[in-house]
Write an enzyme that holds these catalytic residues in place. Structure first.
Site, PDB file in Angstrom:
ATOM      1  N   TYR A 209      37.243  28.134  51.674  1.00  0.00           N
ATOM      2  CA  TYR A 209      38.633  28.486  51.951  1.00  0.00           C
ATOM      3  C   TYR A 209      39.285  27.739  53.111  1.00  0.00           C
ATOM      4  O   TYR A 209      40.490  27.819  53.280  1.00  0.00           O
ATOM      5  CB  TYR A 209      38.742  30.000  52.174  1.00  0.00           C
ATOM      6  CG  TYR A 209      38.309  30.772  50.956  1.00  0.00           C
ATOM      7  CD1 TYR A 209      39.031  30.674  49.770  1.00  0.00           C
ATOM      8  CD2 TYR A 209      37.164  31.552  50.973  1.00  0.00           C
ATOM      9  CE1 TYR A 209      38.621  31.354  48.628  1.00  0.00           C
ATOM     10  CE2 TYR A 209      36.756  32.243  49.840  1.00  0.00           C
ATOM     11  CZ  TYR A 209      37.492  32.141  48.676  1.00  0.00           C
ATOM     12  OH  TYR A 209      37.077  32.808  47.548  1.00  0.00           O
ATOM     13  N   GLU A 261      26.978  32.023  38.235  1.00  0.00           N
ATOM     14  CA  GLU A 261      27.775  33.189  37.881  1.00  0.00           C
ATOM     15  C   GLU A 261      29.011  32.745  37.119  1.00  0.00           C
ATOM     16  O   GLU A 261      29.364  31.561  37.085  1.00  0.00           O
ATOM     17  CB  GLU A 261      28.180  33.978  39.129  1.00  0.00           C
ATOM     18  CG  GLU A 261      29.041  33.217  40.108  1.00  0.00           C
ATOM     19  CD  GLU A 261      29.394  34.046  41.333  1.00  0.00           C
ATOM     20  OE1 GLU A 261      29.169  35.273  41.323  1.00  0.00           O
ATOM     21  OE2 GLU A 261      29.908  33.464  42.297  1.00  0.00           O
TER      22      GLU A 261
END
Length: 311
Positions: A209, A261
Site C-alpha cells: 500500500y 489465495e
C-alpha cells in the site's frame, strides 16, 4: 442508475477499504451514474444506507465485506451487488477451506496447518512442515497479522499475534519463488503481473500500500509456464465458484504455480493490482468499473430469472 459505493466496514482492513472506495468514486463516470458514497461503520449501517440503490458497488475488505455476510444482507434486500455471491465469498475468505477444495481439484497449493486455539499449538507439527513458515489469520487479508517465521523460537509469538486478528490461524509452508497475480474478469485472464517487494523480503502491508513499496510489472512467461499458470488461476476461479471478477495470487517456483489465495473483492486503490492488470489489457480504470457493473447486473438478472423459473 443509482450506484452506492459501499466502503469502510468493521474489519481490520477498514482503512484499505476507504482507499479503495475513494479510488472508485474518483473514477466512476458521473455522466452514466448517480453516485452515492455509502460508508458503513457498523453492521447495522448497511440496511439503512443501502435503501433505494440500484446497485451496491462493494469496496469492502475483510470480515463483513468479503465473507458473504454483506452479500447475503443485500440479497435479502433485493439489491444487486458487484462480485461473487454468498457461497464463493464465504469459501474464499476461509483460507483453510479454499485450500482444501483447490487441492481436491488437483490445484497446487503449499502444505499447511490450521489451528482454532492455542491449545492446538504444536511446534513439532510445524517442524514437519519445515521452516520457514508463514503464520497468518485464516480469514484475514492485506497481510495484517502475518509473519514469516524462520525458526522455532519465533513461532509462538507469531501465532499469538495472528490470533489477535482471527479465531483461526494458518501455518503455511513458505515457498520461495516469484510472486505473481492473475486478475480475472468474467472468466477471462488479464495480463499477469509479477510483484517484487522493494524494501522487504515479502509482499507485506507496506509493500502493498505504500508508494514505491513494490515493483509490479506485467510479466511474459514461457508458453508452457503460462499455460500452467492460466490453468491454475482459472481452475481456482471455477472451483471456488467465483463470478464477475477476482484476483488469484500465486507463487511460481521452478515453473510450477502454487496458489496462495483467491480474492473476491481485490483492492481498488490507485496502487492496486487489478486496475494495473486491466490497464495492461487496454482497459481504463473507468471502463473496468463499467464492465464490473454490467457483469454484476447481468448476473443478478440471470439469478432472479432462475428463481422465478424454479418458482
Amino acid at each position: 442508475m443509482k450506484i452506492g459505493v459501499v466502503m469502510g466496514g468493521v474489519s481490520s482492513e477498514r482503512e484499505v477499504s476507504l482507499h479503495s472506495g475513494k479510488g472508485i468514486l474518483d473514477q466512476l463516470d458521473r455522466s452514466k451514474y448517480e453516485i452515492i458514497p455509502v460508508e458503513i461503520t457498523s453492521r447495522e449501517d448497511l440496511t439503512e444506507k443501502a435503501q433505494g440503490l440500484d446497485l451496491a458497488l462493494l469496496a469492502l475488505h475483510g470480515s463483513y465485506g468479503e465473507d458473504g455476510t454483506v452479500q447475503g444482507t443485500l440479497e435479502t434486500m433485493g439489491i444487486p451487488y458487484t462480485g461473487s455471491g454468498v457461497l464463493s465469498s464465504s469459501i474464499c475468505m476461509n483460507k483453510d477451506l479454499s485450500k482444501k477444495l483447490l487441492r481436491y481439484d488437483g490445484i497446487s497449493t503449499a502444505d499447511w496447518l490450521c489451528w482454532s486455539s492455542m491449545s492446538d499449538y504444536s511446534a513439532e507439527a510445524v517442524e514437519k512442515l519445515g521452516y520457514p513458515v508463514v503464520v497468518k489469520p485464516n480469514s484475514g487479508g492485506s497481510s495484517i497479522g502475518t509473519h514469516i517465521v524462520k525458526e522455532r523460537g519465533a513461532l509462538r509469538a507469531a501465532v499469538e499475534d495472528a490470533f489477535r486478528w482471527d479465531t483461526e490461524v494458518m501455518i503455511e509452508q513458505f515457498i520461495q519463488g516469484d510472486e505473481i497475480t492473475c486478475a480475472i474478469i468474467d472468466g477471462e485472464l488479464l495480463p499477469i503481473i509479477r510483484i517484487q517487494a522493494s524494501g522487504s523480503e515479502w509482499f507485506d502491508f507496506s509493500a502493498k500500500y505504500e508508494e514505491g513499496g513494490a515493483v509490479e510489472e506485467v510479466v511474459h512467461l514461457p508458453d508452457d509456464v503460462h499455460t500452467r499458470v492460466r490453468a491454475a488461476a482459472l481452475g481456482s476461479y471455477r472451483t471456488l465458484k467465483c463470478s464477475v471478477y477476482a484476483r488469484v495470487d500465486i507463487i511460481l517456483r521452478e515453473g510450477i504455480p502454487y496458489v496462495l489465495e483467491v480474492n473476491t473483492l481485490p483492492g481498488m486503490t490507485r496502487t492496486s493490482l487489478l486496475p494495473k492488470s486491466a490497464e495492461a489489457a487496454g482497459m481504463s480504470y473507468s471502463s473496468l468499473l463499467d464492465r464490473i457493473i454490467q457483469l454484476s447486473l447481468a448476473k443478478s438478472s440471470k439469478e432472479h430469472q432462475g428463481v422465478l423459473s424454479h418458482g
